[in-house]
Write an enzyme that holds these catalytic residues in place. Structure first.
Site, mmCIF file in Angstrom:
data_model
loop_
_atom_site.group_PDB
_atom_site.id
_atom_site.type_symbol
_atom_site.label_atom_id
_atom_site.label_comp_id
_atom_site.label_asym_id
_atom_site.label_seq_id
_atom_site.Cartn_x
_atom_site.Cartn_y
_atom_site.Cartn_z
ATOM 1 N N ASP A 164 49.683 36.355 29.411
ATOM 2 C CA ASP A 164 50.583 35.812 28.391
ATOM 3 C C ASP A 164 51.956 35.643 29.043
ATOM 4 O O ASP A 164 52.209 34.654 29.722
ATOM 5 C CB ASP A 164 50.582 36.781 27.209
ATOM 6 C CG ASP A 164 51.439 36.323 26.047
ATOM 7 O OD1 ASP A 164 51.950 35.197 26.094
ATOM 8 O OD2 ASP A 164 51.595 37.091 25.082
ATOM 9 N N LYS A 168 48.135 31.712 29.028
ATOM 10 C CA LYS A 168 49.074 30.946 28.193
ATOM 11 C C LYS A 168 50.205 30.505 29.108
ATOM 12 O O LYS A 168 51.258 31.135 29.178
ATOM 13 C CB LYS A 168 49.622 31.834 27.080
ATOM 14 C CG LYS A 168 48.614 32.238 26.021
ATOM 15 C CD LYS A 168 49.306 33.128 24.997
ATOM 16 C CE LYS A 168 48.348 33.664 23.971
ATOM 17 N NZ LYS A 168 48.965 34.763 23.188
HETATM 18 P P1 IMP Z 1 51.342 39.895 29.268
HETATM 19 O O1 IMP Z 1 51.788 41.151 29.921
HETATM 20 O O2 IMP Z 1 52.380 39.327 28.353
HETATM 21 O O3 IMP Z 1 50.817 38.863 30.245
HETATM 22 O O4 IMP Z 1 50.178 40.271 28.283
HETATM 23 C C1 IMP Z 1 48.958 40.610 28.736
HETATM 24 C C2 IMP Z 1 48.179 41.422 27.743
HETATM 25 O O5 IMP Z 1 48.588 41.196 26.392
HETATM 26 C C3 IMP Z 1 46.733 40.998 27.789
HETATM 27 O O6 IMP Z 1 46.032 41.781 28.711
HETATM 28 C C4 IMP Z 1 46.259 41.208 26.373
HETATM 29 O O7 IMP Z 1 45.768 42.523 26.235
HETATM 30 C C5 IMP Z 1 47.486 41.045 25.524
HETATM 31 N N1 IMP Z 1 47.533 39.694 24.895
HETATM 32 C C6 IMP Z 1 48.359 38.677 25.213
HETATM 33 N N2 IMP Z 1 48.132 37.590 24.457
HETATM 34 C C7 IMP Z 1 47.106 37.914 23.657
HETATM 35 C C8 IMP Z 1 46.367 37.170 22.646
HETATM 36 O O8 IMP Z 1 46.602 35.991 22.337
HETATM 37 N N3 IMP Z 1 45.368 37.851 22.036
HETATM 38 C C9 IMP Z 1 45.039 39.146 22.341
HETATM 39 N N4 IMP Z 1 45.689 39.859 23.273
HETATM 40 C C10 IMP Z 1 46.720 39.249 23.922
#
Ligand code: IMP
Ligand code: MG
Length: 177
Positions: A105, A133
């Site tokens: 994300d 994303k």
């Molecule tokens: P980041 O650190 O922002 O890249 O987020 C990563 C983590 O957030 C992922 O491993 C997911 O567990 C959670 N996450 C991010 N977006 C989503 C989503 O749309 N649905 C469910 N979990 C998400």
């Protein structure tokens, strides 16, 4: 058919056969790139468990599979505080490490995990994520294997949850707006 989890409604987004086809393609890409490396797969729990299971079943070469846990998420927003890595007891020195993640994300989780792993001097580290994303990415992070680049909208199913619900569905749903 839509599903309701807690207070939110989610609509079908990626169906079973679409995911299955892409998982097969990724397994072929990984095989081509890393079959001779006896890689160590690090599956990031909990979200990646179904993706990892489907993907790793397709690999016909020597590899190790380990599970780690870390999370920066509560509800629908990144909290920003990065928890420590739990469960990495394996020696990864001079080994090829492939991280298996459900979704990138903001990228923060892996952006902090990679340097943490590098302290143990692996040969190299690759990232394989089912979803990314791309518009939400805020850090300099490059996954070598990406299943689907998706818009910046919350998704559930196929391992991914919304406040602990939704992981069990065999396909991916997107928040209905
Ligand atoms: P980041 O650190 O922002 O890249 O987020 C990563 C983590 O957030 C992922 O491993 C997911 O567990 C959670 N996450 C991010 N977006 C989503 C989503 O749309 N649905 C469910 N979990 C998400
Ligand atoms: Mg995750």
């Amino acid at each position: 058919m839509n599903i309701k989890l807690h207070d939110k409604t989610f609509e079908p987004y990626l169906d079973k056969s679409t995911i299955e086809k892409r998982v097969l393609e990724i397994s072929a890409e990984i095989t081509k790139a890393y079959a001779d490396e006896k890689p160590i797969f690090l599956v990031v729990l909990n979200g990646a468990f179904i993706f990892a299971s489907d993907l790793l079943k397709q690999l016909n070469f020597d590899c190790e599979i380990h599970f780690i846990k870390l999370s920066s998420y509560e509800g629908m927003n990144t909290t920003g505080d990065i928890k420590t890595v739990i469960g990495l007891t394996e020696n990864i020195e001079n080994r090829t490490v492939i991280i298996i993640e459900d979704i990138i994300d903001t990228g923060n989780t892996l952006y902090h995990l990679v340097p943490e792993l590098k302290k143990s001097r692996p040969k190299n580290i690759a990232i394989c994520t089912l979803l990314q994303k791309t518009e939400a990415l805020t850090v300099d992070l490059k996954a070598e294997f990406i299943g689907f680049e998706i818009p910046n909208r919350f998704v559930v199913g196929y391992g991914l949850d919304y406040d602990n619900l939704g992981r069990n569905y065999p396909m991916i749903y997107q928040l209905k707006i």
